[in-house]
Design an enzyme around this catalytic site. Sequence first.
Site, PDB file in Angstrom:
ATOM      1  N   CYS A  60       0.793  -1.223   0.000  1.00 29.22           N
ATOM      2  CA  CYS A  60       0.000   0.000   0.000  1.00 29.22           C
ATOM      3  C   CYS A  60       0.821   1.267   0.000  1.00 29.22           C
ATOM      4  CB  CYS A  60      -0.937   0.027   1.207  1.00 29.22           C
ATOM      5  SG  CYS A  60      -0.077   0.113   2.789  1.00 29.22           S
ATOM      6  N   GLY A  61       2.055   1.218   0.405  1.00 33.21           N
ATOM      7  CA  GLY A  61       2.882   2.411   0.398  1.00 33.21           C
ATOM      8  C   GLY A  61       2.485   3.388   1.474  1.00 33.21           C
TER       9      GLY A  61
END
Length: 295
Positions: free
Chosen positions: A117-118
Amino acid sequence: MGRITTRRPVLRIAAGQSSDRRADTLAVEEPLEIRIGGAPLAVTMRTPGHDVELAAGFLVSEGMIGGAGEFRSAIHCGGPGSGGDENTYNVLDVTLGEGARMPTADDARRFYTTSSCGVCGKASIDAVSTVSRFDVAGDPLEIDDRWITGLPDRLRAGQEAFRKTGGLHAAALFDGSTGEMLVLREDVGRHNAVDKAVGWALLSGRLPLGGTVLQVSGRASFELVQKAVMAGIPVLSAVSAPSSLAVELAESSGLTLAGFVRGQTMNVYAHAQRIRITRSSVRSAADEEAMIDEH
């Protein structure tokens, strides 16, 4: 360091038929801790290699730097405390230059990223638009529809590690005027691949990235649009779907966002005026009527 693949034994099963043991090639995933002046800032799960670019691109996307002079140096160091620990090349200490925004304690608490997801360092679309140094909306770039639909094939042709593993995302920057591929980077995290490409541009003195197109191998999330806007990229093309928030940010920031770019088709979700539609791609009302009459 810089190894991006590894070999592991697997049991290969053909259901109801046979099984055998063999070696399989996997994409390497390891943590990278980014430090600023020795102080921990963020941890990301990434594919080793191009770590300095990754850190530089991450700092651009978070609004801490916007030019090569603001990123003074970076060095891999040892583990926690750096007190003589073996250098695993999983800790990168960055020294910022004049003009950079130094991180706060809140920044360090906020940043933890994963390969799936960062990090989204901004709380809202308004925060992104007020922080970006570059005018994406004013970029005059125009590109042909046929050219942009060909970008995914060019991206895939350059994905050497993906061909071996099937487990890496990719991001590439293209010059919208000449068609030249400027850089291509792969990583287990789609956000990391983009950061590496943007970091390459920063270290090469190419920011802002006006007149360029960012092609990504997966979906277009809010975060990828955010990274494009922060780097001054006017066009983002993705082979898969965008999210609703990604479209909202693209609309408000003036970025052209294309999704489902596959074969000869695409969906343009924001600022379609930058894409020139070639005559053979458009059917007039007369053409439609002629086709109906033929059938």
